[in-house]
Design a protein around this motif. Sequence first.
Motif, PDB file in Angstrom:
ATOM      1  N   VAL A  38       0.860  -1.179   0.000  1.00 34.07           N
ATOM      2  CA  VAL A  38       0.000   0.000   0.000  1.00 34.07           C
ATOM      3  C   VAL A  38       0.898   1.232   0.000  1.00 34.07           C
ATOM      4  CG1 VAL A  38      -1.761   1.281   1.270  1.00 34.07           C
ATOM      5  CG2 VAL A  38      -1.824  -1.223   1.247  1.00 34.07           C
ATOM      6  N   ASP A  39       0.758   2.075  -1.011  1.00 31.73           N
ATOM      7  CA  ASP A  39       1.582   3.281  -1.125  1.00 31.73           C
ATOM      8  C   ASP A  39       1.097   4.318  -0.118  1.00 31.73           C
ATOM      9  OD1 ASP A  39       3.142   5.418  -1.830  1.00 31.73           O
ATOM     10  OD2 ASP A  39       2.313   5.626  -3.856  1.00 31.73           O
ATOM     11  N   LEU A  40       1.913   4.604   0.882  1.00 32.80           N
ATOM     12  CA  LEU A  40       1.542   5.528   1.948  1.00 32.80           C
ATOM     13  C   LEU A  40       2.277   6.866   1.849  1.00 32.80           C
ATOM     14  CD1 LEU A  40       1.467   2.998   4.924  1.00 32.80           C
ATOM     15  CD2 LEU A  40      -0.460   3.878   3.595  1.00 32.80           C
ATOM     16  N   ARG A  41       2.840   7.169   0.678  1.00 34.80           N
ATOM     17  CA  ARG A  41       3.513   8.467   0.518  1.00 34.80           C
ATOM     18  C   ARG A  41       2.515   9.585   0.787  1.00 34.80           C
ATOM     19  NH1 ARG A  41       5.822   8.149  -5.256  1.00 34.80           N
ATOM     20  NH2 ARG A  41       4.062   6.734  -5.396  1.00 34.80           N
ATOM     21  N   GLY A  42       2.940  10.564   1.573  1.00 30.61           N
ATOM     22  CA  GLY A  42       2.093  11.699   1.903  1.00 30.61           C
ATOM     23  C   GLY A  42       1.257  11.505   3.158  1.00 30.61           C
ATOM     24  N   TYR A  43       1.233  10.301   3.708  1.00 30.99           N
ATOM     25  CA  TYR A  43       0.475  10.040   4.938  1.00 30.99           C
ATOM     26  C   TYR A  43       1.296  10.471   6.145  1.00 30.99           C
ATOM     27  CZ  TYR A  43      -3.128   7.164   2.687  1.00 30.99           C
ATOM     28  OH  TYR A  43      -4.176   6.727   1.930  1.00 30.99           O
ATOM     29  N   THR A  44       0.603  10.841   7.219  1.00 31.67           N
ATOM     30  CA  THR A  44       1.237  11.071   8.508  1.00 31.67           C
ATOM     31  C   THR A  44       0.729   9.982   9.449  1.00 31.67           C
ATOM     32  OG1 THR A  44      -0.518  12.569   9.233  1.00 31.67           O
ATOM     33  CG2 THR A  44       1.418  13.568   8.180  1.00 31.67           C
TER      34      THR A  44
END
Length: 120
Positions: A38-44
């Motif tokens: 799961v691409d979580l780029r940009g998540y905090t």
Amino acid sequence: MASTQNLLIRPVEINTPVDNATDQSYQFEVRDAEGGEVDLRGYTAVMQLRPYPKSKKIYDELTTENGRLAIKGSTVYITFPAGVSAGYKFDTAVYDLVIVSLGGLKYRIAQGVIRTTPQV
């Protein structure tokens, strides 16, 4: 940047030992129902340690903002620095780890118990 997506994720149970006054880190990958990353780029992310569920008391808070949580691709990194864990006065704590998308959607991806081991 990751686009806003509605993730179908159930939190995993991860029970973690933490040795007081010792630098420790853990990591885990977030996968979808088919086993894909799961691409979580940009998540905090935020992880709070409490005495019991729904307690108002917070023993510790780990976040991407304070550098104790990091997200790279589909991997979440958790850090317990020796200087912080040396001050832990509890034997066990419960936690949940929540990620937040750019659009503000929140997902609990992990939960469990932290057990500490004091120094001699």
